[in-house]
Design a protein around this motif. Structure first.
Motif, PDB file in Angstrom:
ATOM      1  N   ARG A  13       0.817  -1.203   0.000  1.00  0.00           N
ATOM      2  CA  ARG A  13       0.000   0.000   0.000  1.00  0.00           C
ATOM      3  C   ARG A  13       0.854   1.258   0.000  1.00  0.00           C
ATOM      4  N   ARG A  14       2.081   1.159   0.513  1.00  0.00           N
ATOM      5  CA  ARG A  14       2.989   2.308   0.496  1.00  0.00           C
ATOM      6  C   ARG A  14       3.972   2.248  -0.675  1.00  0.00           C
ATOM      7  N   GLN A  57      10.917   4.143   7.419  1.00  0.00           N
ATOM      8  CA  GLN A  57       9.937   3.527   6.519  1.00  0.00           C
ATOM      9  C   GLN A  57       9.634   2.107   6.972  1.00  0.00           C
ATOM     10  N   LEU A  74      -2.383   7.407   3.983  1.00  0.00           N
ATOM     11  CA  LEU A  74      -2.359   7.124   2.551  1.00  0.00           C
ATOM     12  C   LEU A  74      -3.217   8.110   1.773  1.00  0.00           C
TER      13      LEU A  74
END
Length: 287
Positions: free
Chosen positions: A51-52, A127, A207
């Motif tokens: 998703r990232r 991250q 997001l």
């Protein structure tokens, strides 16, 4: 007045530490739950990585480093503060399946392993930390039930409806005449599930850019939120690791709260990025 049937419905009693016995081979709940937490955590983190726009294979590689770093450190941390119980039989320190690991030790080992991995792979530590944090807190929620099956890590005596029965052989000598105790494993498991929901909410709102999240935010919220729950739950326990008259977990948790809040202030009040193991221009494209 509580209904007696309701009281019985909320009494927790462990069925024992062994899940399956196959002759001389025993599969223990503790080990099964840890293994399940790792598998679920890796799957979840890989999904979040996608998703990232981060290569999920990176999480799979990192998982091996985390297991190697976290589990031995979790055991060594515990043994270091409980050495008087292992001094006469040092070999027993390797019997990890009998319980006796410390979450804070696992966190220290995992962070060190992740820092080294990020440096070697030339990726942002923050991250990785953001992608792992929801999975880690979910794993902690699952793993706490290992304490239930081992009849360990319980609180002080209580007669509340959700009381936990502890067998005589597992009770501290000073509480030998008490049968029921606070199920602190349950308190922490539920708290961790709440933190897990908070982190997932932050992740998916991030997001969408509502609000835009800076790298490290989710990990710092995890650090502060988990520590906030642990600091009061630890105060109920009868088996805390001690440093003189002080409970080690409470000291570490207080440090975690302060560090988490300081990091968030650095990001959003001072509007600066967190120090990383590699600079942005050194980071490889891992999408």
């Amino acid at each position: 007045m509580y209904d007696s049937n309701l009281l019985l419905a909320f009494e927790f009693t462990s069925p024992g530490p062994i899940m399956i016995q196959l002759g001389p081979i025993a599969i223990r709940w503790y080990g099964f739950l840890i293994a399940s937490a790792v598998l679920i955590g890796v799957t979840l983190s890989q999904y979040l990585a996608k998703r990232r726009q981060v290569n999920p294979d990176l999480i799979g590689d990192l998982a091996i480093w985390l297991v190697i770093g976290a589990i031995p450190c979790a055991r060594l941390y515990y043994v270091a503060f409980e050495w008087e119980n292992y001094a006469d039989n040092p070999a027993s320190m390797f019997a990890i399946w009998q319980g006796g690991i410390a979450i804070h030790g696992a966190m220290i080992g995992g962070i060190i392993a992740a820092l080294i991995f990020a440096k070697i792979q030339k990726v942002s530590f923050w991250q990785l930390a953001d992608l792992l944090a929801p999975a880690v807190i979910l794993g902690q929620a699952i793993g706490r039930w290992g304490n239930f099956f081992n009849s360990e890590a319980f609180g002080s005596p209580t007669d509340l409806p959700w009381k936990l029965y502890i067998p005589l052989q597992n009770r501290p000598p000073e509480y030998a005449n008490f049968e029921y105790f606070h199920p602190t494993f349950l308190y922490e498991s539920l708290w961790n599930l709440g933190v897990f929901a908070l982190l997932l909410n932050l992740f998916f709102r991030g997001l969408k850019g509502k609000p835009p999240l800076k790298l490290g935010t989710i990990f710092l919220v995890y650090f502060a939120a988990y520590s906030s729950g642990r600091i009061w739950i630890e105060g109920l326990r009868t088996d805390s690791l001690m440093f003189g008259p002080l409970r080690v977990a409470q000291l570490v948790s207080l440090s975690g709260i302060l560090l988490g809040l300081a990091g968030l202030a650095w990001l959003y009040l001072l509007n600066r990025s967190l120090p990383d193991v590699v600079s942005p221009n050194q980071q490889r494209d891992r999408s």
